[in-house]
Design an enzyme around this catalytic site. Sequence first.
Site, PDB file in Angstrom:
ATOM      1  N   ASP A 233       0.875  -1.168   0.000  1.00  0.00           N
ATOM      2  CA  ASP A 233       0.000   0.000   0.000  1.00  0.00           C
ATOM      3  C   ASP A 233       0.921   1.229   0.000  1.00  0.00           C
ATOM      4  OD1 ASP A 233      -1.633   2.163   0.628  1.00  0.00           O
ATOM      5  OD2 ASP A 233      -2.972   0.979   1.909  1.00  0.00           O
ATOM      6  N   ARG A 410      -0.253  14.820  13.763  1.00  0.00           N
ATOM      7  CA  ARG A 410       0.451  14.411  12.540  1.00  0.00           C
ATOM      8  C   ARG A 410       0.641  15.625  11.624  1.00  0.00           C
ATOM      9  NH1 ARG A 410      -2.106  10.162   8.213  1.00  0.00           N
ATOM     10  NH2 ARG A 410      -3.260  11.981   7.533  1.00  0.00           N
TER      11      ARG A 410
HETATM   12  C1  LIG Z   1      -2.600   3.554   4.008  1.00  0.00           C
HETATM   13  C2  LIG Z   1      -3.951   3.842   3.425  1.00  0.00           C
HETATM   14  N1  LIG Z   1      -4.572   2.901   2.699  1.00  0.00           N
HETATM   15  C3  LIG Z   1      -5.799   3.100   2.195  1.00  0.00           C
HETATM   16  C4  LIG Z   1      -6.460   4.292   2.395  1.00  0.00           C
HETATM   17  C5  LIG Z   1      -7.898   4.378   1.931  1.00  0.00           C
HETATM   18  O1  LIG Z   1      -8.041   4.748   0.640  1.00  0.00           O
HETATM   19  P1  LIG Z   1      -9.483   4.785  -0.053  1.00  0.00           P
HETATM   20  O2  LIG Z   1     -10.336   5.683   0.764  1.00  0.00           O
HETATM   21  O3  LIG Z   1      -9.149   5.364  -1.409  1.00  0.00           O
HETATM   22  O4  LIG Z   1      -9.997   3.404  -0.146  1.00  0.00           O
HETATM   23  C6  LIG Z   1      -5.829   5.330   3.100  1.00  0.00           C
HETATM   24  C7  LIG Z   1      -6.463   6.653   3.333  1.00  0.00           C
HETATM   25  O5  LIG Z   1      -7.626   6.890   3.287  1.00  0.00           O
HETATM   26  C8  LIG Z   1      -4.560   5.093   3.643  1.00  0.00           C
HETATM   27  O6  LIG Z   1      -3.947   6.004   4.378  1.00  0.00           O
HETATM   28  N1  LIG Z   2      -9.532   9.732   2.355  1.00  0.00           N
HETATM   29  C1  LIG Z   2      -9.900  10.546   3.351  1.00  0.00           C
HETATM   30  C2  LIG Z   2     -11.199  11.122   3.373  1.00  0.00           C
HETATM   31  O1  LIG Z   2     -12.031  10.833   2.348  1.00  0.00           O
HETATM   32  C3  LIG Z   2     -11.571  11.963   4.417  1.00  0.00           C
HETATM   33  C4  LIG Z   2     -10.676  12.254   5.420  1.00  0.00           C
HETATM   34  C5  LIG Z   2      -9.401  11.707   5.433  1.00  0.00           C
HETATM   35  C6  LIG Z   2      -9.041  10.845   4.424  1.00  0.00           C
HETATM   36  C7  LIG Z   2      -7.719  10.213   4.418  1.00  0.00           C
HETATM   37  O2  LIG Z   2      -7.181  10.032   3.375  1.00  0.00           O
HETATM   38  C8  LIG Z   2      -7.112   9.768   5.674  1.00  0.00           C
HETATM   39  C9  LIG Z   2      -5.763   9.234   5.430  1.00  0.00           C
HETATM   40  N2  LIG Z   2      -5.757   8.005   4.676  1.00  0.00           N
HETATM   41  C10 LIG Z   2      -4.900   9.012   6.630  1.00  0.00           C
HETATM   42  O3  LIG Z   2      -3.776   8.617   6.485  1.00  0.00           O
HETATM   43  O4  LIG Z   2      -5.291   9.254   7.740  1.00  0.00           O
END
Ligand SMILES: Cc1ncc(COP(=O)(O)O)c(C=O)c1O
Ligand SMILES: Nc1c(O)cccc1C(=O)C[C@H](N)C(=O)O
Length: 438
Positions: A233, A410
């Site tokens: 990832d 963060r």
């Molecule tokens: C490490 C990681 N993987 C996956 C995701 C999720 O991605 P998505 O909302 O596009 O499925 C995030 C953040 O949202 C992330 O920080």
């Molecule tokens: N994808 C997000 C969203 O739709 C709303 C708020 C935050 C996010 C994020 O991407 C969070 C992120 N993956 C994280 O590392 O915390």
Amino acid sequence: MTNTDATNTDVQTAQPQPTSLYERIGAALTGAAIPADLLDLDARDPLARKREEFTLPGGVVYLDGNSLGALPRAVPERLQRVAAQEWGDALIRSWGAGAAEGRDWMNLPDRVAAKIAPLIGALPHEVAVTDTTGVNTFKVLAAALKLAPAGRRVILTDAENFPTDLYIAQGLLDLLGGGYELRRVNPDALGEHLTADVAALLLTEVDYRTGRRLDMAAVTAQARAAGVLTVWDLAHSAGAFPVDLRGAGADFAVGCGYKFLNGGPGAPSFLFVSERHLGAMNAAPVAISGWMGHADPFEMDRAFTPAPGARRFVPGTPMVLSLSALDSALDVFAGVDLHALRAKSLSLTDTFIRLMEPLCARFPLTLVTPQEHVRRGSQVSYRHPQAREVMADLIGGGVIGDYRTPDILRFGFTPLYHSHADVARAVAGVQAALEARA
Ligand SMILES: Cc1ncc(COP(=O)(O)O)c(C=O)c1O
Ligand SMILES: Nc1c(O)cccc1C(=O)C[C@H](N)C(=O)O
């Protein structure tokens, strides 16, 4: 949302503070004296001009590009053109008029994939751009399980992995039923867990909370030696520093389009499949095989024949509006030396850690991000017993970072648009917020 899971939106709804506090933080930020050595670093920054390619609000230090990247200046105009001309005027003709006319919607996922490929050390036909990161994780994990020998039914993962990775993997295994297992372990002690029943190793290279970066090349080599397929990832890696999937020998990867790639809220995600698996996968269609992943969609064939490359993972109609934004956003990487990007990211995070040191001595702040460069992504995090409230104050005052459960502050650094002066301003804001709370 519950109390135990907060985004910036929740943080902003935390107990409002008197305007004077936000003003004090804002004044500290805008009035911060910038040390000469930092001004000198900025003067010599080969990426300094890149900031002009972004729209950033005034009076704010935006340290959240690892959640939602800032807006590249060219994107609104591109979206306007897509809406008015490609959609409004040309209508359905935009699916196939061709790149020469700027209307090749059908090929848009492949064109965007070709722009992402060099950022992650992949060939263009090894990358697909579609869906969300979670959905792509499902598809590549399913592919890995199909490729793995029958006796291997375990997905090994970091016990502290990003929640969606855990949920998606568990959901897939529940669907498969008997004998499949998600095994959650400490990624620093992988060796003992790479046993003969493990099919795939699912890891996030940079931890979303601590910013800890894993050694992708070493871990992948270790997994391959044990006959285990790797799924990386790259949510907090792609666009933040050079990634070399082919060099590492990785099997699969996924990542977000809206973080360091700046593709905008809800931008499509990308996935990578090593070309060494494409042949073997011809016999076994991907788990979500739709017509747009067919070798010839408009043949309307009743049987599925996969497209030759990773395009087979694009199940349906390309998301033209969001793909267009991502396509335009990726142009900011044109001509960028990714090693210079990494050097600047490390210089920014080193500077932040150094300037924060006196505050760690005065306040209950504990650095949780590794100091060693090879173990650090492009963010810096601290534990603080009132992290949620402190981050709410900071956001109110213009230092936009993130609170992450249970007690993490963060701060994400994007070398394309941050300066060392921004770092000093942010630290001045943090100092004002902590002094106000003490
Ligand atoms: C490490 C990681 N993987 C996956 C995701 C999720 O991605 P998505 O909302 O596009 O499925 C995030 C953040 O949202 C992330 O920080
Ligand atoms: N994808 C997000 C969203 O739709 C709303 C708020 C935050 C996010 C994020 O991407 C969070 C992120 N993956 C994280 O590392 O915390």
